[in-house]
Design an enzyme around this catalytic site. Structure first.
Site, mmCIF file in Angstrom:
data_model
loop_
_atom_site.group_PDB
_atom_site.id
_atom_site.type_symbol
_atom_site.label_atom_id
_atom_site.label_comp_id
_atom_site.label_asym_id
_atom_site.label_seq_id
_atom_site.Cartn_x
_atom_site.Cartn_y
_atom_site.Cartn_z
ATOM 1 N N ASN A 147 0.847 -1.182 0.000
ATOM 2 C CA ASN A 147 0.000 0.000 0.000
ATOM 3 C C ASN A 147 0.894 1.247 0.000
ATOM 4 O O ASN A 147 1.782 1.381 0.828
ATOM 5 C CB ASN A 147 -0.903 -0.026 1.246
ATOM 6 N N HIS B 279 -3.319 0.060 -3.362
ATOM 7 C CA HIS B 279 -3.414 -0.849 -2.229
ATOM 8 C C HIS B 279 -2.334 -1.914 -2.393
ATOM 9 O O HIS B 279 -1.708 -2.015 -3.456
ATOM 10 C CB HIS B 279 -4.799 -1.502 -2.187
ATOM 11 N N GLU C 291 -2.621 -5.097 -2.791
ATOM 12 C CA GLU C 291 -2.976 -6.024 -3.858
ATOM 13 C C GLU C 291 -2.839 -5.386 -5.237
ATOM 14 O O GLU C 291 -2.337 -5.998 -6.175
ATOM 15 C CB GLU C 291 -4.415 -6.521 -3.684
ATOM 16 N N CYS D 80 -10.056 -5.461 0.639
ATOM 17 C CA CYS D 80 -11.204 -4.557 0.678
ATOM 18 C C CYS D 80 -12.117 -4.867 -0.511
ATOM 19 O O CYS D 80 -11.810 -5.717 -1.342
ATOM 20 C CB CYS D 80 -10.716 -3.109 0.623
ATOM 21 N N CYS E 43 -10.258 -4.385 -3.909
ATOM 22 C CA CYS E 43 -9.313 -5.444 -4.257
ATOM 23 C C CYS E 43 -10.028 -6.787 -4.441
ATOM 24 O O CYS E 43 -9.588 -7.625 -5.225
ATOM 25 C CB CYS E 43 -8.220 -5.540 -3.199
ATOM 26 N N ASP F 136 -8.343 4.805 4.545
ATOM 27 C CA ASP F 136 -7.988 3.711 3.652
ATOM 28 C C ASP F 136 -9.194 2.859 3.295
ATOM 29 O O ASP F 136 -9.295 2.359 2.187
ATOM 30 C CB ASP F 136 -6.917 2.821 4.294
#
Ligand SMILES: [Zn+2]
Length: 155
Positions: free
Chosen positions: A49, A60, A62, A87, A90, A150
């Protein structure tokens, strides 16, 4: 010749993602890291991130690892490894590109789209890793505003 295929070393994979999270933390960002592997355990890419560092809310863990992987013919046999449950953003990426396996360091601090991914038939391996749990818990406790930003909680 046939032989039982050896299960990939998930803990070793997670360690790479964890190292990425620590790099992010050292840079002043969120400690969330990710890595992408082939099923045989070969590392394809890694990332973390960098929302704070780059002032870019789309980076992020990912998505950073995903972009660092470049163009792949198929994602079916790639494994997404992340220190924290993905999240919604992602999770959508995982579904969109056809990953079939996601390894999650932990989902106690944030469960994101974990159950939704399971409902999509995607294999979720939640390692409930104590180091990942502690890392995120400490960060949320000391940086609540950054964390809320975030995950899109603004108030
Ligand atoms: Zn995300």
């Amino acid at each position: 010749m046939t032989s039982a295929s050896t299960a990939p070393d998930y803990a070793a994979m997670l360690r790479i993602a964890y190292d990425e999270a620590q790099i992010g933390l050292a840079e002043g960002g969120l400690p969330i890291g990710a890595a992408i592997f082939r099923r045989n355990g070969t590392l394809v890419s890694r990332g973390h991130n960098r929302r704070v560092q780059q002032s870019d809310p789309s980076i992020h863990g990912e998505t950073d690892a995903f972009r660092n992987a470049g163009r792949q013919k198929s994602y079916r046999d790639l494994i997404m490894v992340t220190t924290l449950a993905p999240c919604w953003y992602c999770s959508g990426l995982v579904k969109q590109f056809g990953f079939r396996t996601v390894i999650i360091g932990e989902s106690q601090n944030f469960s994101g789209g974990e159950n939704w991914l399971r409902e999509q038939g995607i294999e979720i391996i939640d390692l409930a890793d104590p180091m990942c749990i502690t890392m995120m818990r400490n960060f949320i406790a000391t940086h609540p505003a950054l964390w809320n930003e975030d995950i899109g909680v603004n108030e």
